[in-house]
Design a protein around this motif. Structure first.
Motif, PDB file in Angstrom:
ATOM      1  N   PHE A 122       0.848  -1.198   0.000  1.00  0.00           N
ATOM      2  CA  PHE A 122       0.000   0.000   0.000  1.00  0.00           C
ATOM      3  C   PHE A 122       0.889   1.255   0.000  1.00  0.00           C
ATOM      4  O   PHE A 122       1.766   1.413   0.846  1.00  0.00           O
ATOM      5  N   SER A 227     -14.114   0.998   6.063  1.00  0.00           N
ATOM      6  CA  SER A 227     -14.306   1.509   4.695  1.00  0.00           C
ATOM      7  C   SER A 227     -14.562   0.424   3.657  1.00  0.00           C
ATOM      8  O   SER A 227     -15.067   0.724   2.577  1.00  0.00           O
ATOM      9  N   LYS A 228     -14.155  -0.787   3.945  1.00  0.00           N
ATOM     10  CA  LYS A 228     -14.202  -1.809   2.883  1.00  0.00           C
ATOM     11  C   LYS A 228     -15.430  -2.703   3.056  1.00  0.00           C
ATOM     12  O   LYS A 228     -16.498  -2.328   2.634  1.00  0.00           O
TER      13      LYS A 228
END
Ligand SMILES: Cc1ncc(COP(=O)(O)O)c(C=O)c1O
Length: 367
Positions: A122, A227-228
């Protein structure tokens, strides 16, 4: 020595920082290409939205918007603690998990220190190193995933290393390390080095979560997000689990009201609805299998993914990406990661995925 001006950043490395690339928005695409029906499969958002209980929870708070949120996030911390079987003093809340990664790095790493992370990990990890003027040590990947042996060597060879970031599953490659691999790695990491395990996508492979490490190792921090799989990307909320003394340090650095009123209530409701997460997981699994079968049929190479996105080798990724944009589909080209031939595609609904594959097939045939 060059003279300082008001534009001289705190560290030279800030000059090398590029702002985080979020890709094109649905609105950008509508404007630039005059397409109405835009399909965004670029940010690993949940195509199923979020639990219906989230809407109820938010609605109940709408008359409280003039008030600051609970700075301590008491209810959400307790819910996270109960869910993970830890004490609430081990929980730190963040404005998305990105906020936590930032708080963690700024709390423990100075410009004299070094941070270790993997190639293709990431991108925010390398950005954080640059932001605080620390040395970023990027360790070459192994089969697109983390090479833990080489990462350990990098840590052992440099006394300045204070932190190592591991994304599991990794974004953008989707690779997963086994619990045993991570356990053996952590056992060998020197005690003064913090291991930050970023489990942003862990709900898609729950059996691989490394929650148990928190009980055993005081230098491990686990970072999670709503968020996912939980579908709350727009509200910005995530959490970290750690030893209470680590959480105490993080608490000194975080902004006083870093998680909004609506985000806190929404996250409590989202966490309570594990049936929704089970449904999300099941649908994602089925769709991931279907997409990969289509890639096989199209003769496209891909990396097996344990999350809600998959990286596919399309050859001329620039041209394919452009053609997809013109047909209203946003995916993420990975040239910024040095993966020039690859696109990262978020798993959508069955209709989304059919449209994606049909468009990709037509585009490949026309080139
Ligand atoms: C591995 C990983 N960590 C952290 C994040 C940050 O997500 P958020 O700030 O929305 O929680 C992302 C987002 O894409 C991610 O992929």
């Amino acid at each position: 020595m060059t003279e300082k001006t008001f534009l001289t950043p705190a560290y030279d490395s800030i000059l090398k920082l590029k702002a985080y690339q979020t890709g094109k928005s649905v609105e950008d695409l509508k404007r630039e290409y005059e397409v109405n029906d835009v399909l965004k499969l670029a940010s690993n958002e949940n195509p199923l939205g979020s639990s219906p209980y989230v809407t109820l929870a938010i609605t109940k708070q709408l008359d409280q918007l003039a008030r600051y949120p609970d700075s301590n996030g008491t209810d959400l911390k307790q819910a996270v603690a109960d869910f993970n079987d830890v004490h609430s003093s081990q929980v730190t809340l963040g404005n998305g998990s990105n906020d936590l990664l930032d708080i963690i790095a700024r709390t423990f790493v100075s410009h004299n220190d070094a941070i270790v992370y993997s190639e293709y990990a990431f991108i925010v990890y390398s950005m954080l190193a640059k932001m605080i003027g620390a040395t970023g040590i990027e360790v070459p990947a192994k089969r697109y995933g983390h090479d833990l042996e080489a990462m350990l060597e990098a840590i052992q060879q440099n006394n300045n290393v204070r932190m190592v970031f591991i994304a599991n599953p990794n974004n953008p490659t989707g690779t997963l390390l086994s619990k045993q691999e991570i356990q053996e790695f952590v056992e060998q990491v020197p005690a003064h080095v913090l291991v930050v395990l970023d489990e942003a996508y862990i709900e898609y492979c729950e059996e691989s979560n490394n929650r148990q490490l928190i009980d055993e190792f005081d230098n491990v921090i686990l970072v999670r997000t709503f968020s996912k799989a939980y579908g709350l990307a727009g509200l910005r909320v995530g959490y970290a689990l750690s030893h209470p003394n680590v959480a105490d340090m993080l608490n000194r650095i975080r902004q006083p009201f870093n998680v909004s009123l609506l985000a806190q209530s929404a996250a409590v409701a989202a966490l309570a609805d594990q049936d929704f997460i089970a449904k999300v997981h099941k649908i994602n699994d089925g769709q991931m299998r279907w997409i990969c079968k289509q890639f096989d049929a199209l003769g496209l190479g891909f990396v097996k993914s344990y999350s809600n996105f998959v990286m596919v080798n399309v050859g001329d990724a620039d041209s394919i990406n452009q053609a997809l944009l013109e047909q209203g589909i946003i995916v993420l080209p990975l040239a910024g990661y040095g993966l020039d031939e690859w696109l990262r595609i978020t798993v959508g609904t069955p209709e989304d995925n059919t449209r994606l594959i049909d468009t990709l097939r037509d585009t490949l045939e026309s080139m």
